[in-house]
Design a protein around this motif. Structure first.
Motif, PDB file in Angstrom:
ATOM      1  N   TYR A   8       2.465 -20.701 -18.833  1.00  0.00           N
ATOM      2  CA  TYR A   8       3.538 -20.883 -19.807  1.00  0.00           C
ATOM      3  C   TYR A   8       3.061 -20.365 -21.169  1.00  0.00           C
ATOM      4  CZ  TYR A   8       6.537 -23.840 -16.901  1.00  0.00           C
ATOM      5  OH  TYR A   8       7.373 -24.309 -15.915  1.00  0.00           O
ATOM      6  N   PRO A   9       3.419 -19.143 -21.558  1.00  0.00           N
ATOM      7  CA  PRO A   9       3.022 -18.681 -22.887  1.00  0.00           C
ATOM      8  C   PRO A   9       3.678 -19.525 -23.983  1.00  0.00           C
ATOM      9  CG  PRO A   9       3.754 -16.846 -21.508  1.00  0.00           C
ATOM     10  CD  PRO A   9       4.135 -18.104 -20.786  1.00  0.00           C
ATOM     11  N   TYR A  10       2.873 -19.909 -24.961  1.00  0.00           N
ATOM     12  CA  TYR A  10       3.415 -20.498 -26.187  1.00  0.00           C
ATOM     13  C   TYR A  10       3.991 -19.356 -27.019  1.00  0.00           C
ATOM     14  CZ  TYR A  10       1.588 -25.328 -26.062  1.00  0.00           C
ATOM     15  OH  TYR A  10       1.356 -26.648 -25.774  1.00  0.00           O
ATOM     16  N   LEU A  11       5.294 -19.304 -27.129  1.00  0.00           N
ATOM     17  CA  LEU A  11       5.951 -18.199 -27.820  1.00  0.00           C
ATOM     18  C   LEU A  11       5.714 -18.249 -29.324  1.00  0.00           C
ATOM     19  CD1 LEU A  11       9.412 -18.359 -26.016  1.00  0.00           C
ATOM     20  CD2 LEU A  11       7.508 -16.814 -25.495  1.00  0.00           C
ATOM     21  N   ARG A  28      13.412  -9.936 -26.540  1.00  0.00           N
ATOM     22  CA  ARG A  28      12.659  -8.847 -25.906  1.00  0.00           C
ATOM     23  C   ARG A  28      11.317  -9.348 -25.396  1.00  0.00           C
ATOM     24  NH1 ARG A  28       9.321  -4.421 -28.996  1.00  0.00           N
ATOM     25  NH2 ARG A  28       8.332  -3.427 -27.214  1.00  0.00           N
ATOM     26  N   LEU A  29      10.632 -10.155 -26.212  1.00  0.00           N
ATOM     27  CA  LEU A  29       9.340 -10.704 -25.787  1.00  0.00           C
ATOM     28  C   LEU A  29       9.506 -11.565 -24.541  1.00  0.00           C
ATOM     29  CD1 LEU A  29       6.322 -11.288 -26.182  1.00  0.00           C
ATOM     30  CD2 LEU A  29       6.982 -13.115 -27.776  1.00  0.00           C
ATOM     31  N   VAL A  30      10.491 -12.454 -24.547  1.00  0.00           N
ATOM     32  CA  VAL A  30      10.725 -13.328 -23.407  1.00  0.00           C
ATOM     33  C   VAL A  30      11.011 -12.508 -22.159  1.00  0.00           C
ATOM     34  CG1 VAL A  30      12.350 -15.004 -22.427  1.00  0.00           C
ATOM     35  CG2 VAL A  30      11.453 -15.330 -24.741  1.00  0.00           C
ATOM     36  N   ASP A  31      11.857 -11.497 -22.293  1.00  0.00           N
ATOM     37  CA  ASP A  31      12.216 -10.672 -21.141  1.00  0.00           C
ATOM     38  C   ASP A  31      10.991  -9.960 -20.574  1.00  0.00           C
ATOM     39  OD1 ASP A  31      14.532  -9.758 -19.535  1.00  0.00           O
ATOM     40  OD2 ASP A  31      13.932  -7.776 -20.247  1.00  0.00           O
ATOM     41  N   THR A  65      15.624 -18.691 -27.193  1.00  0.00           N
ATOM     42  CA  THR A  65      14.779 -18.681 -26.000  1.00  0.00           C
ATOM     43  C   THR A  65      15.576 -19.028 -24.752  1.00  0.00           C
ATOM     44  OG1 THR A  65      12.860 -19.329 -27.338  1.00  0.00           O
ATOM     45  CG2 THR A  65      12.692 -19.631 -24.964  1.00  0.00           C
ATOM     46  N   VAL A  66      16.404 -20.055 -24.844  1.00  0.00           N
ATOM     47  CA  VAL A  66      17.230 -20.447 -23.695  1.00  0.00           C
ATOM     48  C   VAL A  66      18.171 -19.309 -23.308  1.00  0.00           C
ATOM     49  CG1 VAL A  66      19.052 -22.013 -22.928  1.00  0.00           C
ATOM     50  CG2 VAL A  66      17.076 -22.912 -24.177  1.00  0.00           C
ATOM     51  N   LEU A 211       0.048 -12.178 -25.139  1.00  0.00           N
ATOM     52  CA  LEU A 211      -0.563 -10.861 -25.287  1.00  0.00           C
ATOM     53  C   LEU A 211      -1.054 -10.286 -23.967  1.00  0.00           C
ATOM     54  CD1 LEU A 211      -2.701 -11.495 -28.503  1.00  0.00           C
ATOM     55  CD2 LEU A 211      -0.558 -10.226 -28.329  1.00  0.00           C
ATOM     56  N   VAL A 212      -1.445 -11.141 -23.052  1.00  0.00           N
ATOM     57  CA  VAL A 212      -2.013 -10.676 -21.775  1.00  0.00           C
ATOM     58  C   VAL A 212      -1.319 -11.398 -20.611  1.00  0.00           C
ATOM     59  CG1 VAL A 212      -4.256  -9.883 -22.610  1.00  0.00           C
ATOM     60  CG2 VAL A 212      -3.911 -12.311 -22.161  1.00  0.00           C
TER      61      VAL A 212
END
Length: 291
Positions: A8-11, A28-31, A65-66, A211-212
């Motif tokens: 679970y990345p901490y956004l 975009r990041l979430v996708d 985010t949702v 990031l990874v």
């Protein structure tokens, strides 16, 4: 109550100089994270700079985010407050926004006794019909969760997991031994995730996974499959990122790294500062070493 597992990345919270949340960049990041196989996402964790955001900004981050996940992976949103009533209000609001779980954080100012800490987390769990993850980070919190409190909270029907960032793997093993199947344990970026998985952890919630993500998911899969030699080799490569974050600040490093990857996430929210050139170069070098 459903159990959670995986990466679970901490956004980050992309906020511009005027305080506006950039929902498009967050989407975009979430996708992209989902495309790399993460198991869920967590807005308003430590990397999300929850302590520096207004209630309006927090709401916009959760809502964006949702919307971006569109039900593809669970959203476990952070709830953080000094006052119990505020925490309860946040938890109910995030449930109304459509999150799938709550990450409960206590921002104590005055020192609190065990019964007061326990009451805070129980109130959050009682306020929603969602799985709740306890979050304890003794390096930044004035009042920590003791083992006795964790064991009692583990019996609550909606408290399903704990993310412990104490950097003490022995403490995690004590939690696992005392609580058994009543509560699952997530690692933090301050731990070596492979070690936590080895002793019975179910995954990790951490900013560096932004990031990874591909490597983080690969590490999780290797651990789940019991390929420990390969997992440890990958873990050693990834640990260099954590060393950079420890020196230069987590949120600032994650935002700098994402900017290097082409995400216009903006600077850390003041009074935090963006990284200096040499610090950004260190992040870039750590990322290059992982790739």
């Amino acid at each position: 109550m459903s159990r959670l597992h995986g990466v679970y990345p901490y956004l980050v919270s992309p906020v511009d100089a005027e305080g506006r949340v950039n929902a498009d960049v967050l989407a975009r990041l979430v996708d992209d994270l989902i495309g790399q196989g993460v198991h869920g996402v967590t807005p308003l964790g430590s990397t999300g700079e929850f302590a520096y955001l207004s209630r309006v900004q927090r709401t916009e981050v959760v809502r964006a985010t949702v919307r971006a996940t569109a039900g593809r992976v669970p959203v476990v949103a952070g709830v953080a407050a000094t006052a119990t009533a505020d925490a309860v209000d946040q938890a109910r609001a995030w449930q109304a926004e459509g999150v799938d779980g709550i990450l409960a954080i206590l921002e104590a100012y005055f020192p609190l006794k065990d019964d007061q800490i326990e009451a805070y987390f129980r109130a959050v769990a009682d306020a929603v019909d969602l799985p709740v993850v306890l979050y304890t980070n003794p390096a930044f919190q004035r009042s920590d969760l003791s083992l006795d409190v964790i064991a009692r909270l583990a019996t609550h029907p909606r408290i399903v997991a704990i993310k412990d960032a104490s950097t003490n793997t022995g403490r995690l093993l004590s939690i696992i031994n005392r609580c058994g199947d009543d509560i699952d344990v997530f690692s933090a970026s301050a731990h070596i995730p492979a070690a936590v998985m080895l002793i019975g952890g179910v995954g990790w919630m951490a900013g560096p996974a932004c990031l990874v993500p591909k490597q983080s998911v690969a590490l999780y899969d290797l651990c789940r499959e019991g390929h420990w030699d390969e997992a440890l080799r990958l873990q050693r490569r990834l640990w260099a990122l954590n060393e950079v974050f420890a020196r230069h600040g987590l949120a600032a490093c994650i935002k700098a790294g994402l900017a290097l990857q082409g995400y216009a996430v903006g600077d850390p929210v003041p009074p935090q500062r963006p990284l200096a050139v040499a610090e950004r170069d260190a992040v870039a070098a750590a990322l290059a070493a992982v790739d």
